[in-house]
Scaffold this motif. Structure first.
Motif, mmCIF file in Angstrom:
data_model
loop_
_atom_site.group_PDB
_atom_site.id
_atom_site.type_symbol
_atom_site.label_atom_id
_atom_site.label_comp_id
_atom_site.label_asym_id
_atom_site.label_seq_id
_atom_site.Cartn_x
_atom_site.Cartn_y
_atom_site.Cartn_z
ATOM 1 N N ILE A 154 -8.749 11.802 -0.398
ATOM 2 C CA ILE A 154 -8.878 12.300 0.834
ATOM 3 C C ILE A 154 -8.623 14.086 0.850
ATOM 4 O O ILE A 154 -9.165 14.909 1.097
ATOM 5 N N GLY A 155 -7.331 14.036 0.355
ATOM 6 C CA GLY A 155 -6.747 15.432 0.167
ATOM 7 C C GLY A 155 -5.972 15.904 1.413
ATOM 8 O O GLY A 155 -6.642 16.342 2.065
ATOM 9 N N VAL A 156 -4.595 15.460 1.568
ATOM 10 C CA VAL A 156 -3.798 15.732 2.521
ATOM 11 C C VAL A 156 -2.598 16.304 1.769
ATOM 12 O O VAL A 156 -2.428 16.030 0.619
ATOM 13 N N GLU A 157 -1.707 17.289 2.592
ATOM 14 C CA GLU A 157 -0.498 17.780 1.952
ATOM 15 C C GLU A 157 0.503 16.915 2.444
ATOM 16 O O GLU A 157 1.577 17.213 1.680
ATOM 17 N N ALA A 158 0.699 16.194 3.369
ATOM 18 C CA ALA A 158 1.577 15.317 3.798
ATOM 19 C C ALA A 158 1.142 14.104 4.533
ATOM 20 O O ALA A 158 0.180 13.820 4.919
ATOM 21 N N VAL A 159 1.991 12.920 4.546
ATOM 22 C CA VAL A 159 1.931 11.801 5.245
ATOM 23 C C VAL A 159 2.847 11.439 6.073
ATOM 24 O O VAL A 159 4.345 11.521 6.035
ATOM 25 N N VAL A 160 2.683 10.972 7.246
ATOM 26 C CA VAL A 160 3.611 10.546 8.196
ATOM 27 C C VAL A 160 3.335 9.135 8.694
ATOM 28 O O VAL A 160 2.231 8.763 9.055
ATOM 29 N N VAL A 161 4.476 8.084 8.429
ATOM 30 C CA VAL A 161 4.500 6.695 8.598
ATOM 31 C C VAL A 161 5.927 6.242 9.166
ATOM 32 O O VAL A 161 6.577 6.813 9.015
ATOM 33 N N GLY A 162 5.524 4.952 9.765
ATOM 34 C CA GLY A 162 6.879 4.419 10.043
ATOM 35 C C GLY A 162 7.641 3.931 8.832
ATOM 36 O O GLY A 162 8.662 4.170 8.724
ATOM 37 N N GLY A 163 6.917 3.030 8.044
ATOM 38 C CA GLY A 163 7.549 2.469 6.906
ATOM 39 C C GLY A 163 6.284 2.363 5.775
ATOM 40 O O GLY A 163 5.150 2.108 5.928
ATOM 41 N N ILE A 164 6.789 2.542 4.495
ATOM 42 C CA ILE A 164 5.987 2.366 3.371
ATOM 43 C C ILE A 164 6.883 1.869 2.168
ATOM 44 O O ILE A 164 8.144 1.963 2.163
ATOM 45 N N GLY A 165 5.932 1.138 1.314
ATOM 46 C CA GLY A 165 6.646 0.475 0.014
ATOM 47 C C GLY A 165 6.949 1.552 -0.943
ATOM 48 O O GLY A 165 6.229 2.818 -1.071
ATOM 49 N N THR A 166 7.627 1.090 -2.152
ATOM 50 C CA THR A 166 7.744 1.793 -3.200
ATOM 51 C C THR A 166 6.487 2.206 -3.829
ATOM 52 O O THR A 166 6.399 3.415 -4.238
ATOM 53 N N HIS A 167 5.547 1.370 -4.147
ATOM 54 C CA HIS A 167 4.230 1.458 -4.901
ATOM 55 C C HIS A 167 3.460 2.561 -4.140
ATOM 56 O O HIS A 167 2.802 3.677 -4.725
ATOM 57 N N GLY A 168 3.324 2.518 -2.753
ATOM 58 C CA GLY A 168 2.548 3.462 -2.005
ATOM 59 C C GLY A 168 3.236 4.853 -2.073
ATOM 60 O O GLY A 168 2.627 5.834 -2.156
ATOM 61 N N PHE A 169 4.548 4.919 -1.777
ATOM 62 C CA PHE A 169 5.133 6.157 -1.987
ATOM 63 C C PHE A 169 4.995 6.757 -3.114
ATOM 64 O O PHE A 169 4.899 7.969 -3.385
ATOM 65 N N ASN A 170 5.169 5.941 -4.474
ATOM 66 C CA ASN A 170 5.013 6.842 -5.569
ATOM 67 C C ASN A 170 3.657 7.353 -6.068
ATOM 68 O O ASN A 170 3.807 8.533 -6.617
ATOM 69 N N ILE A 171 2.741 6.564 -5.578
ATOM 70 C CA ILE A 171 1.477 7.090 -5.657
ATOM 71 C C ILE A 171 1.334 8.462 -4.958
ATOM 72 O O ILE A 171 0.683 9.514 -5.646
ATOM 73 N N LEU A 172 1.678 8.522 -3.855
ATOM 74 C CA LEU A 172 1.517 9.833 -2.837
ATOM 75 C C LEU A 172 2.425 10.795 -3.662
ATOM 76 O O LEU A 172 2.304 12.091 -3.773
ATOM 77 N N ASP A 173 3.878 10.377 -3.975
ATOM 78 C CA ASP A 173 4.878 11.485 -4.516
ATOM 79 C C ASP A 173 4.214 12.034 -5.978
ATOM 80 O O ASP A 173 4.045 13.259 -5.799
ATOM 81 N N LYS A 174 3.551 11.322 -6.616
ATOM 82 C CA LYS A 174 3.235 11.842 -8.033
ATOM 83 C C LYS A 174 1.940 12.722 -7.757
ATOM 84 O O LYS A 174 1.661 13.602 -8.508
ATOM 85 N N ALA A 175 1.125 12.618 -6.435
ATOM 86 C CA ALA A 175 0.013 13.430 -6.142
ATOM 87 C C ALA A 175 0.558 14.618 -5.321
ATOM 88 O O ALA A 175 -0.159 15.425 -5.199
ATOM 89 N N GLY A 176 2.078 14.761 -5.233
ATOM 90 C CA GLY A 176 2.441 15.780 -4.691
ATOM 91 C C GLY A 176 2.538 15.954 -3.124
ATOM 92 O O GLY A 176 2.436 16.953 -2.571
ATOM 93 N N ILE A 177 2.201 14.701 -2.370
ATOM 94 C CA ILE A 177 1.928 14.722 -1.303
ATOM 95 C C ILE A 177 3.455 14.367 -0.626
ATOM 96 O O ILE A 177 4.340 13.461 -0.936
#
Length: 116
Positions: free
Chosen positions: A60-83
Protein backbone atom coordinates in the motif's frame (compact mmCIF):
# COMPACT_ATOMS: atom_id res chain seq x y z
CA UNK A 1 2.72 11.19 5.83
CA UNK A 2 0.62 8.06 5.44
CA UNK A 3 0.33 5.98 8.60
CA UNK A 4 -1.08 2.45 8.71
CA UNK A 5 -2.98 1.78 11.93
CA UNK A 6 -4.16 -1.71 12.88
CA UNK A 7 -7.62 -1.26 14.31
CA UNK A 8 -10.48 -3.13 15.97
CA UNK A 9 -13.00 -0.95 14.10
CA UNK A 10 -13.44 1.02 10.88
CA UNK A 11 -13.03 4.62 12.11
CA UNK A 12 -10.79 7.01 14.03
CA UNK A 13 -12.64 6.42 17.31
CA UNK A 14 -11.92 2.66 17.13
CA UNK A 15 -9.33 1.14 19.43
CA UNK A 16 -5.89 0.33 18.08
CA UNK A 17 -5.64 -3.45 17.81
CA UNK A 18 -3.48 -5.49 20.14
CA UNK A 19 -2.86 -8.12 17.45
CA UNK A 20 -1.17 -7.00 14.23
CA UNK A 21 -1.99 -9.98 12.03
CA UNK A 22 -5.48 -10.60 13.33
CA UNK A 23 -6.77 -7.02 13.50
CA UNK A 24 -10.06 -6.76 11.62
CA UNK A 25 -9.06 -3.52 9.88
CA UNK A 26 -6.17 -1.33 9.00
CA UNK A 27 -6.72 2.35 8.45
CA UNK A 28 -4.43 4.34 6.21
CA UNK A 29 -4.39 7.77 7.86
CA UNK A 30 -3.06 11.04 6.43
CA UNK A 31 -1.07 12.61 9.28
CA UNK A 32 -1.87 16.19 8.23
CA UNK A 33 -5.62 15.96 7.63
CA UNK A 34 -6.58 12.76 9.50
CA UNK A 35 -8.45 11.69 6.37
CA UNK A 36 -8.36 7.91 6.17
CA UNK A 37 -9.09 4.88 4.06
CA UNK A 38 -10.39 1.67 5.62
CA UNK A 39 -8.97 -1.67 4.51
CA UNK A 40 -10.58 -4.88 5.75
CA UNK A 41 -7.99 -7.44 6.80
CA UNK A 42 -8.59 -10.35 4.46
CA UNK A 43 -5.77 -12.28 6.17
CA UNK A 44 -7.01 -12.15 9.76
CA UNK A 45 -7.90 -15.86 9.81
CA UNK A 46 -4.99 -17.00 7.63
CA UNK A 47 -1.93 -18.91 8.74
CA UNK A 48 1.00 -16.49 8.82
CA UNK A 49 -1.42 -13.56 9.07
CA UNK A 50 1.21 -11.18 10.45
CA UNK A 51 3.55 -11.67 7.52
CA UNK A 52 0.71 -11.34 4.99
CA UNK A 53 -0.63 -8.17 6.59
CA UNK A 54 2.88 -6.70 6.76
CA UNK A 55 3.41 -7.34 3.05
CA UNK A 56 0.00 -5.86 2.21
CA UNK A 57 0.89 -2.71 4.15
CA UNK A 58 4.26 -2.49 2.40
CA UNK A 59 2.45 -2.79 -0.95
CA UNK A 60 0.00 0.00 0.00
CA UNK A 61 2.89 2.31 0.74
CA UNK A 62 2.97 3.90 4.18
CA UNK A 63 5.80 5.54 6.09
CA UNK A 64 4.79 4.30 9.54
CA UNK A 65 2.65 1.69 11.29
CA UNK A 66 0.92 2.06 14.66
CA UNK A 67 -0.23 -1.07 16.51
CA UNK A 68 -0.68 -2.53 19.97
CA UNK A 69 1.37 -5.67 19.42
CA UNK A 70 3.36 -7.16 16.55
CA UNK A 71 5.38 -10.32 16.07
CA UNK A 72 8.95 -10.58 14.91
CA UNK A 73 8.18 -11.69 11.35
CA UNK A 74 5.75 -8.86 10.63
CA UNK A 75 8.04 -6.33 12.29
CA UNK A 76 11.03 -7.48 10.22
CA UNK A 77 9.10 -7.17 6.93
CA UNK A 78 8.06 -3.61 7.76
CA UNK A 79 11.50 -2.66 9.06
CA UNK A 80 13.22 -4.02 5.95
CA UNK A 81 10.88 -1.86 3.84
CA UNK A 82 11.95 1.22 5.82
CA UNK A 83 8.62 1.61 7.59
CA UNK A 84 8.76 2.99 11.14
CA UNK A 85 6.82 0.75 13.56
CA UNK A 86 5.32 2.15 16.77
CA UNK A 87 4.01 -0.68 18.94
CA UNK A 88 2.63 -1.02 22.47
CA UNK A 89 0.11 1.66 21.50
CA UNK A 90 -3.16 1.92 23.45
CA UNK A 91 -6.20 4.08 22.80
CA UNK A 92 -8.21 5.20 19.83
CA UNK A 93 -6.74 5.40 16.34
CA UNK A 94 -6.97 9.20 16.43
CA UNK A 95 -5.23 9.46 19.84
CA UNK A 96 -2.43 7.11 18.83
CA UNK A 97 -1.83 8.82 15.48
CA UNK A 98 -1.76 12.25 17.14
CA UNK A 99 0.66 10.97 19.82
CA UNK A 100 2.88 9.34 17.19
CA UNK A 101 3.07 12.56 15.15
CA UNK A 102 3.87 14.58 18.29
CA UNK A 103 6.66 12.18 19.29
CA UNK A 104 8.10 12.19 15.77
CA UNK A 105 8.13 16.00 15.60
CA UNK A 106 9.77 16.19 19.03
CA UNK A 107 12.52 13.76 17.93
CA UNK A 108 13.10 15.77 14.75
CA UNK A 109 13.50 19.00 16.75
CA UNK A 110 15.87 17.24 19.17
CA UNK A 111 18.02 15.94 16.30
CA UNK A 112 18.03 19.38 14.67
CA UNK A 113 19.27 20.91 17.94
CA UNK A 114 22.03 18.31 18.24
CA UNK A 115 23.22 19.02 14.70
CA UNK A 116 23.24 22.82 15.21
Amino acid sequence: MRIGVLSDGPDLSSEVSEDFGHAPFFLIVDSETLDYTVVENEFMEAEGAGMKVAQAIVDIGVEAVVVGGIGTHGFNILDKAGIDVSYDEEGSVEECVTDYIRRRERMKRFKDLQEA
